[in-house]
Design a protein around this motif. Structure first.
Motif, mmCIF file in Angstrom:
data_model
loop_
_atom_site.group_PDB
_atom_site.id
_atom_site.type_symbol
_atom_site.label_atom_id
_atom_site.label_comp_id
_atom_site.label_asym_id
_atom_site.label_seq_id
_atom_site.Cartn_x
_atom_site.Cartn_y
_atom_site.Cartn_z
ATOM 1 N N VAL A 18 0.998 -1.229 0.082
ATOM 2 C CA VAL A 18 0.117 -0.076 0.168
ATOM 3 C C VAL A 18 0.756 1.232 -0.030
ATOM 4 C CG1 VAL A 18 -1.654 1.373 1.461
ATOM 5 C CG2 VAL A 18 -1.985 -1.130 1.166
ATOM 6 N N LEU A 19 1.878 1.128 0.949
ATOM 7 C CA LEU A 19 2.894 2.224 0.878
ATOM 8 C C LEU A 19 3.656 2.682 -0.536
ATOM 9 C CD1 LEU A 19 4.107 4.423 3.050
ATOM 10 C CD2 LEU A 19 6.004 2.886 3.234
ATOM 11 N N ILE A 21 2.391 1.605 -3.113
ATOM 12 C CA ILE A 21 1.370 2.098 -4.241
ATOM 13 C C ILE A 21 1.158 3.560 -4.114
ATOM 14 C CG2 ILE A 21 -0.869 1.832 -4.938
ATOM 15 C CD1 ILE A 21 -0.679 -1.064 -4.245
ATOM 16 N N GLY A 22 1.058 3.830 -2.772
ATOM 17 C CA GLY A 22 1.011 5.436 -2.471
ATOM 18 C C GLY A 22 2.094 6.276 -3.034
ATOM 19 N N ILE A 23 3.254 5.848 -2.734
ATOM 20 C CA ILE A 23 4.355 6.627 -3.150
ATOM 21 C C ILE A 23 4.420 6.648 -4.577
ATOM 22 C CG2 ILE A 23 7.034 6.677 -3.616
ATOM 23 C CD1 ILE A 23 7.050 5.321 -0.592
ATOM 24 N N CYS A 24 4.040 5.546 -5.433
ATOM 25 C CA CYS A 24 4.042 5.511 -6.786
ATOM 26 C C CYS A 24 3.044 6.682 -7.398
ATOM 27 C CB CYS A 24 3.849 4.129 -7.180
ATOM 28 S SG CYS A 24 5.314 3.108 -6.987
ATOM 29 N N ILE A 25 2.106 6.589 -6.686
ATOM 30 C CA ILE A 25 0.749 7.434 -7.096
ATOM 31 C C ILE A 25 1.343 8.809 -7.102
ATOM 32 C CG2 ILE A 25 -1.381 8.222 -6.530
ATOM 33 C CD1 ILE A 25 -2.114 5.189 -5.690
ATOM 34 N N ALA A 26 2.178 8.976 -5.692
ATOM 35 C CA ALA A 26 2.610 10.522 -5.558
ATOM 36 C C ALA A 26 3.668 10.908 -6.631
ATOM 37 C CB ALA A 26 3.084 10.297 -3.981
ATOM 38 N N VAL A 30 0.805 12.370 -8.690
ATOM 39 C CA VAL A 30 0.400 13.713 -8.067
ATOM 40 C C VAL A 30 1.514 14.582 -8.371
ATOM 41 C CG1 VAL A 30 -0.188 14.663 -5.728
ATOM 42 C CG2 VAL A 30 -0.794 12.358 -6.364
#
Lengths: 995, 121
Positions: A18-19, A21-26, A30
């Motif tokens: 999840v982390l 994935i979150g970083i990749c999204i960021a 983003v």
């Protein structure tokens, strides 16, 4: 348990997924570069005054894991300034920065986790007015003050600042400085915590060039460093922790701290350094080209190691104490001006100084060794008093092959050296002592060995197979209180010295020791003690050769302390066989002992009076060969004491051919004689068994005669003992010999038992009442021989012969016949007195015009004249046929004047006749006699005149001229006159006869 | 007889000789003698104090090397007393026959004559 673990790992993995994935999204959805880049550009414009070009800005995570960072591509700052070579201030292909946002947010800590500048260029410029192109930050009025910064961040931490492949150019027109750093790769870490900055700068690669005022101080040098440092109070104090700086692989390690005392304007250093095995060649390569002129012709190599510590205060008046150690290994030096390459230089030197305090400063040479191709030198010691009078205390050793140093000598010096010199020298001296030549204050000592040594200077050479020279200055073991200045001793197996076609000297197994006071002191005589001992000494110069075996002795010169100018010289000399040849003359003495003391007074103006000598000389078994003599002079022994004015011969025995004599006595006025103040006086006993007078005359002829013409041998003179030249009586001397000669020869004449006095008095030879005996008579002789000039020689004789056998006398001394031919006419024994004087020419021929003489003869039973003459007279006077030509009694006087011999009237009694005879006899053998027969059987008194020569007699009867002779009552005036003259002649002649 | 005749003859001759007259002796002025006299290379020098000197340049002897004597002139008898350095004297007696300011002549008892001319001192 396993299930728990399984659930735990699944949970963690899910959380990580999840982390991520979150970083990749960021990252990719983003905070895309399109969104971030404008933000960064806008922020840059707020802080940077110049134009900036910022490429895409990306948010990074994985490359800066575990933190987020910003990555800027193609970052450029453009700030054009007049005269700057480039308007680009900074350009980098990539700039990555990572900031610990949490620390900033939570703790107000600025933690730059990573700042990487890659493939960039920096052009910094400063013009002549001080304008720079790097002053680009817009002033922040809010956070301008230091206090504001401190308030903003409690800690600033540079975790990793990297410069990769950066080119940096700095040009300072004002300082005429240009620095060019290529391919710079560095890594900087550090923290700023309140007033303490600590960090580490690592320069892993760089290519640096530095030029200032046209001088290239560095050109593409590779500089690397690792500098762990701590800066306290923003530069007040810097601490280095084993920092390393390397320039072209020349690495120096630094450790310590430097502190700035702004109040006292001091810099306080306490730093140590260390460098190891720096190749000297590499060091020299760093020397700027502008200084290469100092190294022209110099080729050096070796390894330099050094370490040291610099501690203390540095300001306008103080320097920190430097304690430095240098080690130079396997070095070599070649210099065009020094033809010998020097190699194997190993040097260990310590240097300690604060560049001010004399007591703290010194250079200690632990060792300094060097070699030339054939020689080596080594020294060690201490150099101190560096800032007053530099003083050296050194111990030096050398092994020199002298041949190779000839190339160092100027060709005009004409000096050539060969051989080997080795030795050790201890020295303690100061530069001022050398500058002022204060040898008396230096301490020098050493020992030098010369092997196969040969030095040739022009035509002068010296050679020794092996000699040892030891010296000490000052002399610690002085034999006297005044010889403490220096000591030297030289011991040689052999030593030869000479000058081509001039002289040559050789010593064998010699030891010469020398002690002295300061010989440079010209105000007085130096004190010297020199002792010598050798197996042999030979010297040759021209036709002079000198050789002596086992000479040894000692010469001492001592001075008074009161500077009175007086000095005492003592000489002791002993030797074995001494031989010398001077031309065709030679001498040999088998043993010599000399002791002498000389009192020297330099304040006395007269040179001769400056030295007052006394001592003694002893010689044994001497032999002198003179070319002028056919026979050597043998001297079995001589012992004499001498003083300045006196020579006391205690024993001297001399043999010359058939002559031998012993001479004992005194010679006085010796010094005065050489000064020219006085004649030389002497009184000797001359005892001889046999003396050849002519030989002795030839030995003494001409002494003291300044006129060289009197010394010339006359024609016909030869070298034989029968010396025929004029004997020139020595001048300037007054020598009296009390003779006692058993037998003396003078040419063909011989005399025995000669007793009397002989005196040579300033050109006059006197024989004073010498008595001697011959086979003919006992004689008494006084004689004077004077030589005013060579062709004018005075001879005077006062001859008394008592009880003389006239015939034998003429045989023994034929010369008397020349003076008095009348004697040939007499025979038998008589009493004979004669005083005669004449001048002679250079060949001893009588100058007849100067001949004077007076003689008296008295005798009985003499035979008168030759038989033929007597027969004629006897026939004329009608003698009895049995009458012999015998004179019963005779008492006559006659004189010699020039060529005339005048016989004064005398009475002779023959047979029954009494006659008075008078007349003249000439040197041409003519005569003119008158005989007055005063008593005869005849009733009348007759006279006979006899004239002519023996070959042609003319006689005639004449009036009796002396009819009443010897009859005072009837004498006439003429007869009285004749008697007076006779009495005057006889009295003058006989008054000197000894009783 | 012959012997008697011989004696007689001798006696007669002796009486002749004994009876011969003696000539009166001439007196010369000794002041004329003072000065230097020369005969060839032979020189005599007479001084007023009764001393003198003689030398012969033919024998390489010069005035400063001259030998001294004393002299007297009584009437015509000129006496030289040569004084020897070794002691002793040599008298020589001459009879003057001519003495002028320029000329000196004398002879001795053996008939040997001497003639001098005066030279500048």
């Amino acid at each position: 348990m396993k299930k728990f673990i399984k659930i735990f790992f699944i949970s963690v993995a899910s959380l990580l997924a999840v982390l991520i994935i979150g970083i990749c999204i960021a990252l990719w959805l983003v905070f895309t570069p399109e969104r971030i880049t404008p933000i960064v550009r806008n922020q840059a414009d707020k802080y940077i005054a110049c134009r900036s070009e910022i490429g895409a800005v990306e948010l990074t995570f994985f490359s800066t894991f575990p933190r987020f960072g910003l990555k800027v591509n193609r970052f450029t700052l453009i700030n054009p300034v007049a005269d700057a070579p480039s308007d680009t201030l900074v350009h980098a292909d990539k700039l990555v920065g990572v900031l610990d946002a949490a620390a900033w947010w939570k703790n107000k800590e600025l933690i730059i986790t990573e700042f990487v500048l890659t493939n960039g260029t920096i052009h910094a410029f400063k013009d002549g007015l001080g304008h720079t192109n790097f002053n680009i930050l817009i002033p922040d009025t809010v956070a301008k003050s230091k206090t504001g910064s401190e308030a903003m961040f409690s800690i600033i931490d540079f975790r990793n600042v990297e410069l990769n492949n950066i080119n940096l150019v700095y040009i300072d027109i004002l300082s005429d400085l240009k620095a060019d750093i290529r391919n710079l790769s560095a890594k900087i870490t550090g923290t700023i915590n309140h007033d303490i900055i600590s960090g580490n700068v690592k320069l892993s690669r760089s290519d640096i060039s530095l030029e200032r005022k046209g001088e290239n101080y560095f050109q593409h040098v590779s500089v690397r460093c690792a500098i762990p440092a701590e800066i306290i109070q923003f530069g007040q104090k810097i601490k280095l922790h084993e920092a390393s700086v390397s320039i072209d692989d020349l690495e120096i390690l630094l450790d310590g701290d430097i502190e700035t005392d702004s109040l006292g304007k001091n810099i306080i250093a306490n730093i140590s350094y260390k460098l190891r095995s720096w190749p000297v060649k590499n060091i020299l390569a760093l020397v700027p080209a502008g200084f290469n002129s100092f190294l022209t012709g110099i080729d050096m190599d070796g390894l330099l190691t050094s370490e040291g510590k610099i501690s203390g205060i540095l300001n306008d008046s103080l320097m920190p104490l430097m304690n430095i150690h240098f080690l130079l290994e396997n070095a070599m030096v070649k210099y065009n001006g020094f033809p010998l390459p020097i190699h194997d230089i190993n040097c260990d030197v310590s240097f300690c100084s604060d560049m001010k305090t004399d007591s703290l400063s010194f250079v200690r040479i632990n060792y300094l060794n060097a070699k030339t191709p054939q020689s080596n030198v080594a020294t060690k010691g201490l150099v101190y008093h560096l800032f007053s009078d530099v003083t050296c205390k050194l111990t030096s050793n050398a092994g020199l092959t002298l041949d190779e140093f000839n190339t160092l000598l100027p060709g005009t010096m004409k000096l050539n050296l060969a051989g080997h010199l080795s030795g050790r020298i201890l020295s303690d001296f100061s530069i001022n002592q050398i500058r002022n030549m204060q040898l008396e204050k230096m301490k020098l000592s050493g020992s030098v060995i010369l092997s196969d040594f040969c030095a040739v200077y022009d035509s002068i050479s010296i050679h020794t197979d092996r000699s040892i020279l030891e010296f000490k200055l000052p002399n610690p073991d002085a034999s006297s209180k005044n010889t403490g200045y220096a000591f030297a001793v030289i011991a040689s197996d052999n030593m030869d010295a000479g000058k081509i076609e001039s002289y040559h000297a050789s010593l064998q197994n010699s030891v010469i020791a020398w002690e002295t006071s300061d010989v440079r002191d010209t105000t007085g005589t130096p004190a010297i003690i020199c002792s010598f001992q050798m197996d042999s000494l030979t010297a040759v110069m021209d036709t002079i050769r000198f050789a002596v075996t086992k000479p040894n002795g000692k010469i001492s010169v001592s001075t008074d302390d009161d500077q009175s100018g007086q000095s005492k010289i003592s000489l002791t000399y002993n030797s074995g066989i001494l031989e010398t040849d001077i031309g065709q003359n030679s001498a040999k003495i088998e043993k010599i002992n000399i002791r002498s003391d000389v009192l020297h007074d330099s304040t006395v103006e007269d040179f001769f009076l400056q030295g007052m000598a006394k001592g003694f000389v002893e010689m044994e078994r001497g032999s002198i060969n003179l070319s002028a003599l056919s026979y050597p002079i043998e001297i079995p022994a001589i012992i004499m004491n001498f003083e300045s004015e006196t020579l006391n011969i205690k024993e001297s025995r001399v043999n010359i051919d058939k002559s031998d004599f012993q001479l004992i006595g005194n010679l006085i006025n010796v010094l005065s004689y050489f000064r020219g103040d006085s004649i030389l006086r002497g009184n000797f006993s001359f005892v001889s068994a046999t003396t050849d007078i002519l030989q002795l005359m030839s030995l003494t002829s001409g002494i003291g005669n300044a006129d060289t013409t009197v010394m010339e041998n006359p024609e016909g003179a030869d070298k034989d003992s029968s010396y025929t030249g004029p004997y020139i009586v020595p001048k300037g001397i007054d020598i009296t010999l009390s003779t006692n000669i058993k037998q003396a020869t003078f040419g063909i004449d011989t005399a025995t038992n000669i007793v009397g006095s002989m005196q040579v008095h300033d050109g006059i030879l006197l024989l004073d009442e010498i008595t001697f005996a011959t086979s003919a008579a006992k004689m008494q002789l006084s004689a004077m021989y004077r030589t005013p000039r060579k062709n004018h020689l005075f001879l005077g004789l006062d001859y008394h012969m008592l009880d003389v056998e006239i015939g034998e006398l003429l045989t023994m001394i034929p010369d008397i016949d020349t003076l008095m031919p009348m004697l040939r006419s007499f025979g038998g024994k008589g009493e004979f007195h004669i005083a005669v004087e004449t001048y002679l020419d250079s060949l001893y021929n009588i100058k007849k015009s100067t001949l004077r003489g007076a003689s008296s003869i008295k005798g009985n039973d003499l035979v008168l004249m030759d038989g033929e003459t007597f027969s004629e007279i006897a026939k004329t006077l009608r003698f009895n046929k049995q009458t012999e030509n015998r004179v019963d009694s005779l008492s006559a006087e006659f004189t010699i004047f020039r060529e005339e011999i005048d016989i004064y009237p005398f009475l002779i009694v023959m047979d029954k006749y009494k006659a008075v005879v008078a007349g003249r006899h000439n040197f041409d053998l003519s005569f003119d006699y008158h005989i007055s027969v005063v008593d005869s059987p005849l009733p009348v008194k007759l006279g006979v005149d006899i004239k002519g020569t023996m070959d042609e007699l003319d006689y005639a009867l004449v009036k009796c001229r002396y009819a009443e002779f010897y009859r005072p009552a009837s004498r006439q005036v003429v007869e009285n006159r004749q008697l007076e003259l006779r009495k005057m002649i006889r009295d003058a002649l006989t008054q000197k006869v000894l009783d | 007889m012959k012997r008697t005749l011989f004696y007689i003859t001798i006696s007669v001759l002796a009486s002749f000789l004994a009876a011969s007259c003696e000539m009166e002796e001439v007196t010369f002025d000794e002041s004329l003698l003072i000065g230097k006299w020369q005969s060839g290379t032979l020189y005599y020098k007479y001084l007023e104090d009764g001393t003198g000197a003689t030398w012969d340049e033919g024998d390489d002897v010069f005035e400063d090397e001259a030998q001294e004597f004393t002299w007297t002139l009584v009437k015509s008898e000129l006496t030289h007393i040569h004084i020897l350095e070794m002691g002793g004297t040599v008298p020589k007696v001459y009879t003057v026959t001519e003495l002028t300011a320029a000329t000196l002549k004398y002879h001795d008892d053996f008939g040997k004559s001497f003639s001098f001319i005066k030279v500048n001192p």
